[in-house]
Scaffold this active site. Structure first.
Site, PDB file in Angstrom:
ATOM      1  CE  LYS A 184       3.290  73.915  56.419  1.00 24.45           C
ATOM      2  NZ  LYS A 184       4.210  74.862  57.054  1.00 24.45           N
TER       3      LYS A 184
ATOM      4  CB  SER B 211       4.447  84.983  57.815  1.00 27.65           C
ATOM      5  OG  SER B 211       3.256  84.890  58.577  1.00 27.65           O
ATOM      6  CG  MET B 212       5.445  79.244  55.030  1.00 30.56           C
ATOM      7  SD  MET B 212       5.638  79.960  53.400  1.00 30.56           S
ATOM      8  CE  MET B 212       4.877  78.708  52.404  1.00 30.56           C
TER       9      MET B 212
ATOM     10  CB  CYS C  87       2.900  76.887  63.988  1.00 32.00           C
ATOM     11  SG  CYS C  87       2.505  78.014  62.626  1.00 32.00           S
TER      12      CYS C  87
ATOM     13  CE  LYS D 197      11.255  72.352  63.997  1.00 37.29           C
ATOM     14  NZ  LYS D 197      10.819  72.203  62.609  1.00 37.29           N
TER      15      LYS D 197
ATOM     16  CG  ASN E 176       9.227  75.998  64.251  1.00 40.15           C
ATOM     17  OD1 ASN E 176       9.458  76.594  63.199  1.00 40.15           O
ATOM     18  ND2 ASN E 176       8.127  75.307  64.446  1.00 40.15           N
TER      19      ASN E 176
ATOM     20  N   GLY F 284      20.061  76.558  60.857  1.00 37.82           N
ATOM     21  CA  GLY F 284      21.310  77.111  60.319  1.00 37.82           C
ATOM     22  C   GLY F 284      22.250  76.106  59.706  1.00 37.82           C
TER      23      GLY F 284
ATOM     24  N   GLY G 168      16.521  73.165  56.729  1.00 39.93           N
ATOM     25  CA  GLY G 168      15.355  73.930  56.295  1.00 39.93           C
ATOM     26  C   GLY G 168      15.723  74.919  55.203  1.00 39.93           C
ATOM     27  CB  THR G 169      17.076  78.373  55.396  1.00 36.74           C
ATOM     28  OG1 THR G 169      16.095  78.843  56.331  1.00 36.74           O
ATOM     29  CG2 THR G 169      17.429  79.491  54.438  1.00 36.74           C
TER      30      THR G 169
HETATM   31  O1  RRO Z   1       3.510  77.305  58.267  1.00 35.27           O
HETATM   32  C1  RRO Z   1       4.210  78.119  58.898  1.00 35.27           C
HETATM   33  O2  RRO Z   1       4.049  79.355  58.827  1.00 35.27           O
HETATM   34  C2  RRO Z   1       5.296  77.666  59.787  1.00 35.27           C
HETATM   35  C3  RRO Z   1       5.175  76.624  60.680  1.00 35.27           C
HETATM   36 BR1  RRO Z   1       3.650  75.541  60.781  1.00 35.27          BR
HETATM   37  C4  RRO Z   1       6.236  76.340  61.570  1.00 35.27           C
HETATM   38  O3  RRO Z   1       6.196  75.419  62.418  1.00 35.27           O
HETATM   39  N1  RRO Z   1       7.336  77.112  61.500  1.00 35.27           N
HETATM   40  C5  RRO Z   1       7.463  78.136  60.616  1.00 35.27           C
HETATM   41  O4  RRO Z   1       8.505  78.820  60.592  1.00 35.27           O
HETATM   42  N2  RRO Z   1       6.422  78.394  59.758  1.00 35.27           N
END
Ligand code: RRO
Length: 297
Positions: A28, A53-54, A114, A149, A178, A235, A256-257
């Site tokens: 991460k 929206s981590m 990000c 990235k 991203n 995708g 990813g997803t």
């Molecule tokens: O942690 C996030 O919200 C996040 C990151 Br760092 C990123 O590079 N891409 C993303 O979709 N979420």
């Protein structure tokens, strides 16, 4: 392998990646100090993809370095990636100093994209800052391979401008893409957004993202010097999607997803499906089709 941010946050996630059939994994995106990230709910899957929206939650770089240090001892033949995400060139230097002082001997992914930290724009859309960050980084840190990235770009002039900047540096690779930053998914029944942070806006992944991801891989392959490899991300749900990314020029592909939705079993399925496609077409190795997408002109 996984896309940074998926199945790479906790020790349990990383154990699952380490024991999976993925060729490698990336940790991460890390900051110097641990971060809790944004309030929940902050990730949702939908039929066509995901929104998140981590907010860069992570346990701090030292946590991931010590995990990878052990993983390197367990499976030394594997190459490991550590992702870092500073908020400035000075932050990136601090993160890189920490990596260089450790026994890490893998590949560094510098996250320039990000989309979810409020008040912090995506560096990848600010071309001057990208150049400043890369000038600063490569003035001091060249021993370990480093890639970036990138966010998705949507304009041919932006591909030209960004590639011209990237070509000035000894980058190992470019990772496109991203998530598409600040999309909005709506539940029409409840008439609400799906996630809490930023009034519901978040990074879009999954099937929604594939055409944009393929365009970015293809456009950068046409513009980047050959020494810069490309990781295709966006995708990837099936072997056909992996095939398409490679056809557009990806040297490696991230998930990813679909990894979030299916777990690490996805890697075996994708590999099997890709092998079947290759067998059906009579391709024996990746190089038989890598970067060989045909255009109509
Ligand atoms: O942690 C996030 O919200 C996040 C990151 Br760092 C990123 O590079 N891409 C993303 O979709 N979420």
């Amino acid at each position: 392998m996984n896309a940074a941010g998926v199945c790479d946050y906790t020790r349990a996630d990383l154990d699952a990646m380490q024991n999976s059939s993925a060729a490698s994994f990336v940790t991460k995106s890390a900051t110097v100090s641990p971060r809790e990230g944004n309030p929940e709910p902050r990730y949702r899957d939908t039929a066509w993809g995901s929104i998140n929206s981590m907010g860069l939650p992570n346990f701090g770089l030292s946590y991931y370095l010590s995990y990878v240090s052990q993983a390197q001892q367990e499976q030394p033949e594997k190459t490991y990636f550590v992702s870092i995400s500073g908020f400035s060139a000075e932050d990136d230097v601090a993160l890189l100093n920490q990596i260089y002082q450790s026994d890490f001997n893998g590949i560094i992914e510098l996250n320039l994209s990000c989309p979810n930290v409020v008040g912090k724009p995506q560096t990848g859309y600010d071309f001057e800052t990208v150049a400043h960050v890369l000038d600063t980084v490569f003035a001091q840190f060249t021993r370990l391979p480093l890639g970036v990235k990138l966010p998705p770009y949507f304009d041919l002039v932006h591909f030209d401008q960004m590639a011209a900047i990237l070509n000035r540096y000894p980058l190992a690779y470019v990772n496109s893409v991203n998530s598409i930053g600040n999309g909005l998914l709506v539940n029409p029944h409840s008439e609400t957004v799906l996630i809490k942070p930023k009034h519901g806006l978040g990074g879009i992944g999954g099937a929604y993202l594939k055409p944009t991801a393929l365009a970015n891989v293809f456009a950068f392959r046409q513009r980047l010097k050959p020494e810069i490899q490309i990781i295709g991300t966006g995708g990837v749900q099936s072997g056909v999607d992996v095939f398409e990314h490679i056809l557009c020029g990806a040297d490696m592909v991230q998930v990813g997803t679909a990894l979030h939705q299916e777990g690490v079993a996805v890697f075996e399925r994708l590999t099997r499906e890709l092998r079947n496609i290759m067998a059906g077409k009579g391709y024996r190795k990746i190089d038989d089709f890598k970067g060989k997408l045909k255009t109509l002109d």
